[in-house]
Design a protein around this motif. Structure first.
Motif, PDB file in Angstrom:
ATOM      1  N   ILE A  47      18.032  25.201  87.650  1.00 22.85           N
ATOM      2  CA  ILE A  47      19.365  25.734  87.347  1.00 22.85           C
ATOM      3  C   ILE A  47      20.167  25.909  88.633  1.00 22.85           C
ATOM      4  O   ILE A  47      21.359  25.552  88.701  1.00 22.85           O
ATOM      5  N   ILE A  48      19.525  26.452  89.681  1.00 28.13           N
ATOM      6  CA  ILE A  48      20.194  26.624  90.970  1.00 28.13           C
ATOM      7  C   ILE A  48      20.626  25.271  91.523  1.00 28.13           C
ATOM      8  O   ILE A  48      21.736  25.116  92.047  1.00 28.13           O
ATOM      9  N   HIS A  49      19.751  24.277  91.383  1.00 27.33           N
ATOM     10  CA  HIS A  49      20.029  22.942  91.906  1.00 27.33           C
ATOM     11  C   HIS A  49      21.261  22.329  91.232  1.00 27.33           C
ATOM     12  O   HIS A  49      22.180  21.852  91.914  1.00 27.33           O
ATOM     13  N   GLU A  50      21.284  22.349  89.917  1.00 29.03           N
ATOM     14  CA  GLU A  50      22.431  21.772  89.209  1.00 29.03           C
ATOM     15  C   GLU A  50      23.698  22.576  89.451  1.00 29.03           C
ATOM     16  O   GLU A  50      24.800  22.016  89.501  1.00 29.03           O
ATOM     17  N   THR A  51      23.544  23.895  89.626  1.00 26.60           N
ATOM     18  CA  THR A  51      24.701  24.727  89.961  1.00 26.60           C
ATOM     19  C   THR A  51      25.262  24.331  91.323  1.00 26.60           C
ATOM     20  O   THR A  51      26.482  24.345  91.541  1.00 26.60           O
ATOM     21  N   GLY A  52      24.381  23.949  92.243  1.00 27.77           N
ATOM     22  CA  GLY A  52      24.818  23.484  93.553  1.00 27.77           C
ATOM     23  C   GLY A  52      25.677  22.234  93.447  1.00 27.77           C
ATOM     24  O   GLY A  52      26.717  22.122  94.103  1.00 27.77           O
ATOM     25  N   HIS A  53      25.246  21.278  92.616  1.00 24.96           N
ATOM     26  CA  HIS A  53      26.069  20.084  92.390  1.00 24.96           C
ATOM     27  C   HIS A  53      27.432  20.481  91.825  1.00 24.96           C
ATOM     28  O   HIS A  53      28.470  19.935  92.229  1.00 24.96           O
ATOM     29  N   LEU A  54      27.405  21.418  90.887  1.00 29.14           N
ATOM     30  CA  LEU A  54      28.648  21.857  90.247  1.00 29.14           C
ATOM     31  C   LEU A  54      29.589  22.508  91.258  1.00 29.14           C
ATOM     32  O   LEU A  54      30.765  22.140  91.352  1.00 29.14           O
ATOM     33  N   TYR A 112      28.834  16.583  96.993  1.00 32.99           N
ATOM     34  CA  TYR A 112      28.490  16.548  95.565  1.00 32.99           C
ATOM     35  C   TYR A 112      27.019  16.189  95.382  1.00 32.99           C
ATOM     36  O   TYR A 112      26.286  16.845  94.637  1.00 32.99           O
ATOM     37  N   HIS A 113      26.556  15.153  96.082  1.00 32.32           N
ATOM     38  CA  HIS A 113      25.179  14.708  95.917  1.00 32.32           C
ATOM     39  C   HIS A 113      24.167  15.607  96.631  1.00 32.32           C
ATOM     40  O   HIS A 113      23.061  15.810  96.136  1.00 32.32           O
ATOM     41  N   ALA A 114      24.546  16.133  97.784  1.00 32.46           N
ATOM     42  CA  ALA A 114      23.627  16.984  98.537  1.00 32.46           C
ATOM     43  C   ALA A 114      23.687  18.443  98.086  1.00 32.46           C
ATOM     44  O   ALA A 114      22.808  19.231  98.431  1.00 32.46           O
ATOM     45  N   MET A 119      21.891  24.093  97.814  1.00 28.32           N
ATOM     46  CA  MET A 119      21.859  25.374  97.121  1.00 28.32           C
ATOM     47  C   MET A 119      20.431  25.908  97.006  1.00 28.32           C
ATOM     48  O   MET A 119      20.195  27.122  97.123  1.00 28.32           O
ATOM     49  N   ASN A 120      19.451  25.007  96.787  1.00 27.02           N
ATOM     50  CA  ASN A 120      18.046  25.426  96.776  1.00 27.02           C
ATOM     51  C   ASN A 120      17.646  26.000  98.131  1.00 27.02           C
ATOM     52  O   ASN A 120      16.956  27.030  98.211  1.00 27.02           O
ATOM     53  N   LEU A 121      18.069  25.338  99.210  1.00 28.48           N
ATOM     54  CA  LEU A 121      17.747  25.816 100.560  1.00 28.48           C
ATOM     55  C   LEU A 121      18.409  27.162 100.838  1.00 28.48           C
ATOM     56  O   LEU A 121      17.778  28.076 101.397  1.00 28.48           O
ATOM     57  N   ILE A 122      19.670  27.304 100.450  1.00 29.19           N
ATOM     58  CA  ILE A 122      20.416  28.548 100.706  1.00 29.19           C
ATOM     59  C   ILE A 122      19.747  29.724  99.998  1.00 29.19           C
ATOM     60  O   ILE A 122      19.520  30.792 100.604  1.00 29.19           O
ATOM     61  N   THR A 123      19.410  29.555  98.723  1.00 28.90           N
ATOM     62  CA  THR A 123      18.791  30.663  97.972  1.00 28.90           C
ATOM     63  C   THR A 123      17.383  30.953  98.476  1.00 28.90           C
ATOM     64  O   THR A 123      16.941  32.108  98.469  1.00 28.90           O
ATOM     65  N   ALA A 124      16.679  29.894  98.920  1.00 32.12           N
ATOM     66  CA  ALA A 124      15.341  30.106  99.485  1.00 32.12           C
ATOM     67  C   ALA A 124      15.436  30.935 100.763  1.00 32.12           C
ATOM     68  O   ALA A 124      14.636  31.863 100.981  1.00 32.12           O
ATOM     69  N   LEU A 125      16.404  30.631 101.622  1.00 30.28           N
ATOM     70  CA  LEU A 125      16.575  31.372 102.877  1.00 30.28           C
ATOM     71  C   LEU A 125      17.008  32.810 102.631  1.00 30.28           C
ATOM     72  O   LEU A 125      16.655  33.716 103.395  1.00 30.28           O
ATOM     73  N   ILE A 126      17.778  33.023 101.554  1.00 35.80           N
ATOM     74  CA  ILE A 126      18.166  34.398 101.197  1.00 35.80           C
ATOM     75  C   ILE A 126      16.931  35.219 100.843  1.00 35.80           C
ATOM     76  O   ILE A 126      16.840  36.420 101.153  1.00 35.80           O
ATOM     77  N   PHE A 146      10.666  31.457  97.556  1.00 36.11           N
ATOM     78  CA  PHE A 146      11.024  30.722  98.776  1.00 36.11           C
ATOM     79  C   PHE A 146      10.378  29.335  98.781  1.00 36.11           C
ATOM     80  O   PHE A 146      11.049  28.327  99.048  1.00 36.11           O
ATOM     81  N   ALA A 147       9.092  29.283  98.479  1.00 34.99           N
ATOM     82  CA  ALA A 147       8.369  28.007  98.505  1.00 34.99           C
ATOM     83  C   ALA A 147       8.929  27.019  97.489  1.00 34.99           C
ATOM     84  O   ALA A 147       9.116  25.834  97.788  1.00 34.99           O
ATOM     85  N   MET A 148       9.230  27.489  96.270  1.00 38.59           N
ATOM     86  CA  MET A 148       9.760  26.601  95.243  1.00 38.59           C
ATOM     87  C   MET A 148      11.149  26.089  95.604  1.00 38.59           C
ATOM     88  O   MET A 148      11.513  24.958  95.280  1.00 38.59           O
ATOM     89  N   GLY A 149      11.930  26.919  96.312  1.00 37.83           N
ATOM     90  CA  GLY A 149      13.238  26.470  96.761  1.00 37.83           C
ATOM     91  C   GLY A 149      13.122  25.343  97.776  1.00 37.83           C
ATOM     92  O   GLY A 149      13.844  24.343  97.705  1.00 37.83           O
ATOM     93  N   ILE A 150      12.197  25.502  98.735  1.00 39.81           N
ATOM     94  CA  ILE A 150      11.983  24.468  99.748  1.00 39.81           C
ATOM     95  C   ILE A 150      11.444  23.190  99.105  1.00 39.81           C
ATOM     96  O   ILE A 150      11.898  22.075  99.408  1.00 39.81           O
ATOM     97  N   ILE A 151      10.481  23.337  98.182  1.00 39.20           N
ATOM     98  CA  ILE A 151       9.894  22.174  97.513  1.00 39.20           C
ATOM     99  C   ILE A 151      10.952  21.418  96.707  1.00 39.20           C
ATOM    100  O   ILE A 151      11.041  20.189  96.765  1.00 39.20           O
ATOM    101  N   THR A 152      11.768  22.152  95.947  1.00 36.16           N
ATOM    102  CA  THR A 152      12.808  21.516  95.137  1.00 36.16           C
ATOM    103  C   THR A 152      13.825  20.797  96.018  1.00 36.16           C
ATOM    104  O   THR A 152      14.264  19.686  95.701  1.00 36.16           O
ATOM    105  N   ALA A 153      14.183  21.425  97.129  1.00 35.60           N
ATOM    106  CA  ALA A 153      15.137  20.804  98.045  1.00 35.60           C
ATOM    107  C   ALA A 153      14.561  19.523  98.639  1.00 35.60           C
ATOM    108  O   ALA A 153      15.240  18.490  98.690  1.00 35.60           O
TER     109      ALA A 153
END
Length: 355
Positions: A47-54, A112-114, A119-126, A146-153
């Motif tokens: 959800i965070i990832h697609e929100t980042g594209h949006l 748009y593509h990145a 967004m995954n990286l930003i939320t992971a760092l937060i 944190f780990a799932m954010g880095i992995i998804t990114a």
């Protein structure tokens, strides 16, 4: 090169998720609780990832079209929002936006593509500071987030392909090659935008289907859309020719299966002999048809044609006719509904004519 990339993509993804599995086992004494949190954060980061594209897309001038998680799709039509159902094999979500009203070569594509991976990286760092200031179960939870954010990114920004679908990183690489690749992705997004809102493929300017000087997965997508355009014009001969050329060119992955399905349909509707139909409908294609039939109107139309015109199984064909009406109620692409209903009628008329 294509084979190496597919192997690399598979191995890289397996390493990431083996690491996540080992991390889960080490963090949580209760493995079931750990797995629940793992899958929960996996969903949250989609959800965070697609929100980042949006977010990054809208910030750079794109227009909202749809937002999908799994098969549930939120879509905007005439200023209102509707819930639709659709999925694409190999994807867990998707945010589709319409391109800005500027020339393709000047269209901002990077953010748009990145944006999803960023967004995954930003939320992971937060979440990272909370890993160090928490203890007990809290420390494990923040560490997993944190780990799932880095992995998804990483899985989205490191150039990879899954079932013939390029991830964000691979799209960025392909688009950055030259203006022709930018034009292809621009045209693809514009076609998606127009057809979703109801413009017929045959009514879209032919220039958007131009694949000259383009190669790779982006060009394959445009050629697949070009098949739809000829189907919309009821020019089955031209559609079959494009499909056969793509098959002969060893198109693979998702678009390869899609093209094979349309080639099979064109052979059926043109009255090809049973041997050529059976040769194309191998076990691999049968499995793909089965896995996509509940979502794709074109797949339902194919099976309606196969059962009615090839197998002469009227009761089975009627099941697909009823399935078509059910799926079309929540189908997101208006132009596809119109096209596929016309093709269903053509199949019915063809069957009536030969009786």
């Amino acid at each position: 090169m294509k084979k190496f990339l597919n192997v690399f993509s598979f191995v890289f993804s397996m390493i990431l998720y083996m690491f996540a599995g080992a991390l889960t086992a080490s963090m949580f004494e209760n493995l079931i609780l750990g797995l629940v949190i793992f899958f929960l954060f996996f969903l949250i980061h989609i959800i965070i990832h697609e929100t980042g594209h949006l977010v990054f897309g809208l910030l750079t001038g794109y227009k909202f079209l749809s937002f999908r998680i799994g098969s549930f799709t939120l879509q905007k039509e005439n200023g209102k929002y509707f819930l639709k159902k659709f999925t694409i094999p190999g994807t867990a979500g998707q945010c589709l936006l319409g391109v800005p009203d500027i020339p393709a070569e000047k269209c901002p594509y990077l953010l748009y593509h990145a944006g999803g991976g960023l967004m995954n990286l930003i939320t992971a760092l937060i979440a990272l500071p909370f890993v160090f200031i928490s203890d007990g179960i809290g420390k494990s939870v923040f560490s997993m987030f944190f780990a799932m954010g880095i992995i998804t990114a990483l899985q989205n920004l490191v150039p990879l392909k899954n079932q013939g679908i390029s991830n964000d990183g691979m799209n960025i690489i392909e688009i950055s090659r030259n203006d022709s690749e930018k034009r292809i992705i621009y045209n693809q997004l514009e076609i998606n935008y127009l057809t979703t809102l109801g413009t017929r493929y045959k009514d879209i300017d032919e220039k958007y289907f131009d694949d000259e000087n383009c190669e790779g997965i982006l060009a394959d997508c445009i050629r697949d859309l070009k098949i739809n355009r000829f189907l919309d014009m009821h020019d089955f001969e031209s559609a079959e020719k494009i499909a056969q050329n793509l098959i002969d060119g060893n198109i693979s992955g998702l678009y390869g299966n899609e093209v094979k399905c349309e080639l099979l349909f064109c052979k059926i509707i043109s009255g090809a002999d049973r041997t050529s139909i059976d040769n194309l409908l191998d076990k691999k294609l049968k499995n793909y048809i089965k896995s996509t039939c509940q979502y794709y109107l074109s797949r339902i139309r194919l099976m309606y044609a196969y059962n009615l015109l090839v197998e002469k199984n009227i009761p089975e064909a009627e099941k697909y006719r009823q399935m078509f009406e059910k799926v079309s109620e929540k189908y997101p692409v208006k132009a596809d509904i119109i096209l596929e209903r016309e093709l269903m009628d053509i199949i019915t008329q063809k069957n009536t004519a030969v009786q």
